[in-house]
Motif scaffolding. Structure first.
Motif, PDB file in Angstrom:
ATOM      1  N   ARG A   1       0.950  -1.109  -0.273  1.00  0.00           N
ATOM      2  CA  ARG A   1       0.042  -0.004   0.064  1.00  0.00           C
ATOM      3  C   ARG A   1       0.796   1.234   0.003  1.00  0.00           C
ATOM      4  O   ARG A   1       1.949   1.207   0.954  1.00  0.00           O
ATOM      5  CB  ARG A   1      -0.896  -0.225   1.184  1.00  0.00           C
ATOM      6  CG  ARG A   1      -1.777  -1.048   1.070  1.00  0.00           C
ATOM      7  CD  ARG A   1      -2.840  -1.409   2.261  1.00  0.00           C
ATOM      8  NE  ARG A   1      -2.035  -2.052   3.449  1.00  0.00           N
ATOM      9  CZ  ARG A   1      -1.569  -3.263   3.724  1.00  0.00           C
ATOM     10  NH1 ARG A   1      -1.439  -4.110   2.690  1.00  0.00           N
ATOM     11  NH2 ARG A   1      -1.041  -3.644   4.662  1.00  0.00           N
ATOM     12  N   VAL A   2       0.467   2.127  -0.733  1.00  0.00           N
ATOM     13  CA  VAL A   2       1.284   3.397  -0.974  1.00  0.00           C
ATOM     14  C   VAL A   2       0.303   4.833  -0.725  1.00  0.00           C
ATOM     15  O   VAL A   2      -0.812   4.773  -1.724  1.00  0.00           O
ATOM     16  CB  VAL A   2       2.235   3.310  -2.416  1.00  0.00           C
ATOM     17  CG1 VAL A   2       2.723   4.855  -2.590  1.00  0.00           C
ATOM     18  CG2 VAL A   2       2.987   2.449  -2.543  1.00  0.00           C
ATOM     19  N   VAL A   3       0.604   5.530  -0.103  1.00  0.00           N
ATOM     20  CA  VAL A   3       0.012   6.737  -0.086  1.00  0.00           C
ATOM     21  C   VAL A   3       1.045   7.906  -0.126  1.00  0.00           C
ATOM     22  O   VAL A   3       2.047   8.244   0.476  1.00  0.00           O
ATOM     23  CB  VAL A   3      -0.481   7.031   1.492  1.00  0.00           C
ATOM     24  CG1 VAL A   3      -1.144   8.497   1.498  1.00  0.00           C
ATOM     25  CG2 VAL A   3      -1.433   5.985   1.741  1.00  0.00           C
ATOM     26  N   VAL A   4       0.756   8.649  -1.439  1.00  0.00           N
ATOM     27  CA  VAL A   4       1.408   9.701  -1.653  1.00  0.00           C
ATOM     28  C   VAL A   4       0.996  11.170  -1.249  1.00  0.00           C
ATOM     29  O   VAL A   4      -0.100  11.471  -1.723  1.00  0.00           O
ATOM     30  CB  VAL A   4       1.721   9.803  -3.154  1.00  0.00           C
ATOM     31  CG1 VAL A   4       2.794  10.940  -3.494  1.00  0.00           C
ATOM     32  CG2 VAL A   4       2.630   8.505  -3.853  1.00  0.00           C
ATOM     33  N   GLY A   5       1.760  12.017  -0.572  1.00  0.00           N
ATOM     34  CA  GLY A   5       1.253  13.127   0.070  1.00  0.00           C
ATOM     35  C   GLY A   5       1.953  14.227  -0.971  1.00  0.00           C
ATOM     36  O   GLY A   5       3.375  14.280  -0.979  1.00  0.00           O
ATOM     37  N   ARG A   6       1.138  15.198  -1.532  1.00  0.00           N
ATOM     38  CA  ARG A   6       1.653  16.352  -2.281  1.00  0.00           C
ATOM     39  C   ARG A   6       1.084  17.631  -1.590  1.00  0.00           C
ATOM     40  O   ARG A   6      -0.071  17.744  -1.748  1.00  0.00           O
ATOM     41  CB  ARG A   6       1.099  16.018  -3.924  1.00  0.00           C
ATOM     42  CG  ARG A   6       1.572  17.340  -4.730  1.00  0.00           C
ATOM     43  CD  ARG A   6       1.256  17.295  -5.952  1.00  0.00           C
ATOM     44  NE  ARG A   6       1.406  18.568  -6.735  1.00  0.00           N
ATOM     45  CZ  ARG A   6       1.696  18.482  -7.962  1.00  0.00           C
ATOM     46  NH1 ARG A   6       1.154  17.382  -8.916  1.00  0.00           N
ATOM     47  NH2 ARG A   6       1.798  19.541  -8.460  1.00  0.00           N
ATOM     48  N   TRP A   7       2.309  18.223  -0.773  1.00  0.00           N
ATOM     49  CA  TRP A   7       1.882  19.358  -0.070  1.00  0.00           C
ATOM     50  C   TRP A   7       2.494  20.434  -0.724  1.00  0.00           C
ATOM     51  O   TRP A   7       3.265  20.888  -1.084  1.00  0.00           O
ATOM     52  CB  TRP A   7       2.862  19.336   1.268  1.00  0.00           C
ATOM     53  CG  TRP A   7       2.526  18.007   2.071  1.00  0.00           C
ATOM     54  CD1 TRP A   7       2.988  16.782   1.567  1.00  0.00           C
ATOM     55  CD2 TRP A   7       1.897  17.990   3.125  1.00  0.00           C
ATOM     56  NE1 TRP A   7       2.407  16.016   2.731  1.00  0.00           N
ATOM     57  CE2 TRP A   7       2.148  16.632   3.538  1.00  0.00           C
ATOM     58  CE3 TRP A   7       1.620  19.063   4.196  1.00  0.00           C
ATOM     59  CZ2 TRP A   7       1.708  16.423   4.987  1.00  0.00           C
ATOM     60  CZ3 TRP A   7       1.163  18.662   5.390  1.00  0.00           C
ATOM     61  CH2 TRP A   7       1.035  17.213   5.797  1.00  0.00           C
ATOM     62  N   ASP A   8       1.157  21.224  -1.393  1.00  0.00           N
ATOM     63  CA  ASP A   8       1.439  22.641  -2.397  1.00  0.00           C
ATOM     64  C   ASP A   8       1.816  23.683  -1.269  1.00  0.00           C
ATOM     65  O   ASP A   8       2.659  24.311  -1.729  1.00  0.00           O
ATOM     66  CB  ASP A   8       0.135  22.716  -3.008  1.00  0.00           C
ATOM     67  CG  ASP A   8       0.034  21.785  -4.336  1.00  0.00           C
ATOM     68  OD1 ASP A   8       0.918  21.081  -4.430  1.00  0.00           O
ATOM     69  OD2 ASP A   8      -1.295  21.521  -4.341  1.00  0.00           O
ATOM     70  N   THR A   9       1.310  23.611  -0.178  1.00  0.00           N
ATOM     71  CA  THR A   9       1.829  24.611   0.844  1.00  0.00           C
ATOM     72  C   THR A   9       1.780  23.905   2.181  1.00  0.00           C
ATOM     73  O   THR A   9       1.138  23.006   2.473  1.00  0.00           O
ATOM     74  CB  THR A   9       0.546  25.831   0.992  1.00  0.00           C
ATOM     75  OG1 THR A   9      -0.656  25.089   1.312  1.00  0.00           O
ATOM     76  CG2 THR A   9       0.551  26.590  -0.378  1.00  0.00           C
ATOM     77  N   SER A  10       2.843  24.425   2.958  1.00  0.00           N
ATOM     78  CA  SER A  10       3.103  23.767   4.405  1.00  0.00           C
ATOM     79  C   SER A  10       4.124  24.681   4.991  1.00  0.00           C
ATOM     80  O   SER A  10       4.841  25.674   4.348  1.00  0.00           O
ATOM     81  CB  SER A  10       3.841  22.356   4.193  1.00  0.00           C
ATOM     82  OG  SER A  10       5.277  22.700   3.985  1.00  0.00           O
TER      83      SER A  10
END
Length: 177
Positions: free
Chosen positions: A2-11
């Protein structure tokens, strides 16, 4: 796997992408682009291993030395259509996440919209869209990720899981405390 990709445009750390991988054996790995990001994410979620690696994200393709994954999205799901009815400002608010959490718990096994972020912090997931995945390709440590399949059992990274059907969900994450 299982893979969860996080793409954080702002942080607080600027824009970045990270990935959480759980192998078939249950080994949980965080792939993060910097120690600073890894420290933040690992303080929020549970991992057996943390890897600091150069990460690139190009559209729906995530690449690092140990993980490569590319997905093709399909149509907006019924859930996505329902989420789009809620104004973003409302959907992203911790108050809305608190209100919708009991519904999410019943409708989508394992999914939560609020919970503990560790260290006395609270985390809220304001979902605003959802699209089905129609294809995925990739590898982790040179091992093929395999075919798309229901996400079962749910990944064990934090207080919430993912929908059972492989998908891309647009989420605004708020961490307080």
């Amino acid at each position: 796997m299982r893979v969860v990709v996080g793409r954080w445009d702002t942080s607080p750390y600027g824009a970045f992408a990270d990935a959480m991988v759980e192998t078939a054996a249950g080994h949980r790995v965080l792939v993060a682009p910097s120690q600073e990001v890894a420290d933040f994410v690992a303080a929020t979620y549970s991992f057996d291993e943390v890897r600091i690696e150069p990460v690139t994200i190009d559209g729906w393709r995530f690449t690092s030395p140990s993980l490569a994954v590319e997905v093709e999205t399909g149509a907006r799901t019924a859930l996505g259509r329902a989420l789009r009815l809620v104004p973003a400002r409302v959907a992203e608010s911790p108050a809305w996440c608190t209100l919708t959490d009991p519904v999410a718990r019943v409708v989508m096994r394992g999914v939560r919209t609020r919970g503990s972020a560790g260290g006395g912090r609270r985390e809220y997931y304001g979902a605003t869209d959802n699209h089905a995945l129609v294809a995925a390709r990739g590898s982790f440590d040179g091992v093929d990720l395999g075919a798309l399949a229901p996400v079962d059992p749910p990944p064990r990274f934090g207080f919430s899981s993912t929908p059972r059907r492989p998908s891309v969900t647009t989420v605004v994450t708020t961490v307080r405390g």
